[in-house]
Design a protein around this motif. Structure first.
Motif, short mmCIF file in Angstrom:
data_model
loop_
_atom_site.label_atom_id
_atom_site.label_comp_id
_atom_site.label_asym_id
_atom_site.label_seq_id
_atom_site.Cartn_x
_atom_site.Cartn_y
_atom_site.Cartn_z
N LYS A 99 19.43 34.53 -17.79
CA LYS A 99 19.75 33.86 -16.52
C LYS A 99 19.56 32.37 -16.68
CE LYS A 99 18.21 35.47 -12.51
NZ LYS A 99 17.11 35.78 -11.57
N GLN A 104 19.52 24.33 -14.80
CA GLN A 104 20.84 24.75 -15.30
C GLN A 104 21.72 25.20 -14.13
OE1 GLN A 104 19.53 27.68 -18.13
NE2 GLN A 104 18.95 26.14 -19.65
N LYS A 129 16.89 21.67 -19.99
CA LYS A 129 17.85 20.58 -19.80
C LYS A 129 18.82 20.49 -20.98
CE LYS A 129 14.46 17.53 -19.22
NZ LYS A 129 13.29 18.41 -19.11
N THR A 130 18.30 20.73 -22.18
CA THR A 130 19.16 20.62 -23.36
C THR A 130 20.37 21.54 -23.24
OG1 THR A 130 17.13 20.29 -24.60
CG2 THR A 130 19.12 20.62 -25.89
N ASP A 383 10.68 21.08 -29.36
CA ASP A 383 10.57 22.45 -28.84
C ASP A 383 10.32 23.38 -30.03
OD1 ASP A 383 10.89 24.63 -26.99
OD2 ASP A 383 12.90 24.91 -27.78
N1 LIG Z 1 18.21 30.03 -19.32
C1 LIG Z 1 17.33 30.18 -20.29
N2 LIG Z 1 16.78 31.40 -20.56
C2 LIG Z 1 15.86 31.54 -21.54
N3 LIG Z 1 15.39 30.54 -22.33
C3 LIG Z 1 15.89 29.30 -22.11
C4 LIG Z 1 16.88 29.05 -21.10
N4 LIG Z 1 17.19 27.74 -21.13
C5 LIG Z 1 16.45 27.19 -22.11
N5 LIG Z 1 15.67 28.12 -22.70
C6 LIG Z 1 14.72 27.91 -23.81
O1 LIG Z 1 13.62 27.17 -23.28
C7 LIG Z 1 13.11 26.27 -24.24
C8 LIG Z 1 13.03 24.88 -23.65
O2 LIG Z 1 14.33 24.40 -23.37
P1 LIG Z 1 14.77 22.88 -23.60
O3 LIG Z 1 14.26 22.37 -24.89
O4 LIG Z 1 16.20 22.81 -23.29
O5 LIG Z 1 13.97 22.17 -22.43
P2 LIG Z 1 14.08 20.68 -21.94
O6 LIG Z 1 14.08 20.74 -20.46
O7 LIG Z 1 15.23 20.01 -22.61
O8 LIG Z 1 12.70 20.08 -22.46
P3 LIG Z 1 12.27 18.53 -22.71
O9 LIG Z 1 12.07 17.87 -21.39
O10 LIG Z 1 10.97 18.63 -23.44
O11 LIG Z 1 13.35 17.91 -23.55
C9 LIG Z 1 14.02 26.35 -25.46
O12 LIG Z 1 13.38 27.12 -26.45
C10 LIG Z 1 15.26 27.02 -24.93
O13 LIG Z 1 15.90 27.79 -25.93
#
Ligand SMILES: Nc1ncnc2c1ncn2[C@@H]1O[C@H](COP(=O)(O)OP(=O)(O)OP(=O)(O)O)[C@@H](O)[C@H]1O
Length: 486
Positions: A99, A104, A129-130, A383
């Motif tokens: 989900k 997102q 966010k990534t 991460d």
């Molecule tokens: N919808 C989702 N369902 C399950 N896991 C997710 C989902 N979206 C992201 N993740 C996982 O959550 C973790 C953190 O995501 P991500 O690195 O994108 O966070 P971020 O918000 O970009 O963090 P930061 O602010 O530190 O850059 C990653 O391991 C990613 O694979």
């Protein structure tokens, strides 16, 4: 006149005048070849499905968090409802996402709508966010056009490489081609980049543009990850602006800015940089998540900090740990000392050369090293699933050079540092889902009145208690840590 530029570790260095040439490159360009989509995407098994027996318990936990409307992982939507292509849905499900997270779910419809609209998006560390901006880039490019169409800039080499791996994994059922704009990657005589998505650091990107290796005419999406850091006028702001200004004057690129933090002093610049943007903002009190375990240890002096770190070694290696120091030489010194005393640690900072940095972070990612001693160079966005402890051996300060001495704590950097082991929600996550719902602990070392007051300011700014752990009672310390990690 010599201009000073803050580098990745937060140090000020003289920068070459505009237009001067950067350092030597090495490797060949790499274009990722990806298979075409064949089957309809299959969503990952639901938590209730006992086909995934080994992750049964943790998946249920994740579902609980995503079902909690107060959690940043909460969502009412499915990925199918967000208007993504079949190929991208397959890529997402392959990653084990079932989900969307809150950011997102909220950001993607805005990011993907037409005509493209700029976005300034804020959401806590580790909340996905990534994936939101990577899916935007992958959704907007024309795979039949072999020209650069999306640029994503990040503050460090390590983060650029991490983002690229998400692009390649999410885009693996598309025909996307990618290229790095990071130091020492492309050869000096590289010809025109034909890859569609470019991920890199601003300095190298500007150099590639200036040498006409990177043509920005067709850029449709321009993303800044860790945008507040990328726009900071005391840091990378100037280089980032030069990349933006290099986009054709009539270019209508969609500008996408994401970060967990947007301090006041960059907000107005961000709004000018991404005009008329849709904005998703966090309230001040939402900046750090409630359940994060933050501790401090009152050390007697600098030497005592080292002793305590060594005593913590067993705990640091339960999972993996990142130890943040103010200076490169501190990182090198304590790592050399610990290594000489028989402990296995690695150190990483901006003074190491590119290939060494890649090897160190790769070894750490693979779990070959459990303790990484570093500077602010990797304070943002990293991460790594097994990292469950962050030690602020030195607290982050606004300015880390004596010449510009500024003793105020750097709250944003603190939030990003501890976010590398962040806990979202009360319950633990799974190996598969990484930081997304994972547990962790952060420990701050203070050793005099000054550092104690800095920590107090951090505590006040975040509105969260930082709990004292006695340095003389190792058992209690261990007990506390284990409880927090459970
Ligand atoms: N919808 C989702 N369902 C399950 N896991 C997710 C989902 N979206 C992201 N993740 C996982 O959550 C973790 C953190 O995501 P991500 O690195 O994108 O966070 P971020 O918000 O970009 O963090 P930061 O602010 O530190 O850059 C990653 O391991 C990613 O694979």
């Amino acid at each position: 006149m010599t201009t000073l530029q803050k580098d990745e570790d937060g140090f000020f260095n003289p920068v070459p005048a505009r237009g001067s040439s950067p350092s030597k490159p090495e490797e060949k360009p790499k274009h990722e070849e990806t298979p075409k989509a064949e089957e309809a995407p299959a969503r990952p098994a639901s938590p209730e499905n006992d086909l995934v027996k080994s992750s049964f318990e943790v998946s249920v936990t994740l579902a609980d968090q995503q079902a909690d409307p107060n959690s940043p992982l909460f969502s009412v939507k499915t990925f199918e409802e967000l208007g993504l292509s079949e190929e991208l849905l397959k890529g997402i499900y392959d990653m084990g996402f079932s989900k969307p997270s809150k950011i997102q779910e909220r950001a993607l419809p805005l990011l993907l709508s037409n005509p493209p609209t700029n976005m300034i998006g804020q959401s806590q560390s580790g909340t996905g966010k990534t994936a939101a901006f990577v899916l935007t880039m992958l959704s907007r490019i024309d795979f039949d056009l072999h020209k650069p169409q999306a640029i994503c800039l990040a503050p460090s080499r390590e983060l650029a490489r991490q983002i690229m791996s998400v692009v390649c994994t999410m885009g693996k059922y598309t025909a996307v081609q990618t290229e790095y704009a990071i130091k020492d990657h492309l050869p000096r005589d590289a010809s025109n980049i034909t890859a569609q998505i470019i991920v890199g650091n601003p300095g190298t990107t500007i150099d590639l543009i200036r040498r006409r290796v990177l043509d920005t005419t067709h850029i449709k999406v321009f993303v800044l990850d860790e945008a507040d850091n990328m726009l900071d006028q005391d840091g990378l702001g100037d280089q980032t602006l030069r990349v933006k200004n290099s986009l054709a004057r009539n270019n209508k690129s969609q500008i996408v800015l994401f970060s967990a933090t947007f301090p006041e002093h960059v907000r107005s610049f961000a709004s000018k940089f991404a005009p008329n943007a849709n904005k998703i903002e966090l309230q001040k009190e939402e900046l750090s998540v409630e359940s994060i375990r933050q501790f401090y240890m009152d050390c007697k002096d600098e030497e005592h900090k080292y002793d305590i770190l060594v005593q913590l070694y067993q705990l640091l290696t339960i999972g993996q740990s990142i130890i943040f120091c103010q200076h490169r030489h501190t990182a090198d010194r304590i790592s050399a000392r610990m290594t000489a005393e028989g402990h296995k640690v690695a150190s990483l900072h901006g003074a190491k050369d590119a290939s060494e940095r890649d090897a160190i972070i790769d070894r750490f990612r693979e779990g070959k090293e459990k303790v990484l001693i570093t500077t602010n160079v990797i304070a943002r966005g990293i991460d790594i699933m097994q990292v469950n402890m962050v030690v602020n051996y030195d607290l982050p300060l606004m300015n880390e050079r004596d010449k510009f001495a500024d003793e105020r704590p750097d709250i944003e950097t603190y939030i990003h540092r501890i976010g590398e082991c962040i806990i979202i929600g009360e319950k633990g996550g799974s190996r598969r889902t990484g930081r997304f719902g994972r547990k962790g602990v952060s420990i701050n070392f203070v050793h005099d009145k000054r550092t104690w007051m800095q920590m107090e300011q951090i505590e006040k700014a975040l509105g969260r208690k930082i709990i004292r752990i006695e340095t003389h009672d190792l058992d209690e310390m261990e007990e506390n840590m284990k409880k927090a990690l459970k």
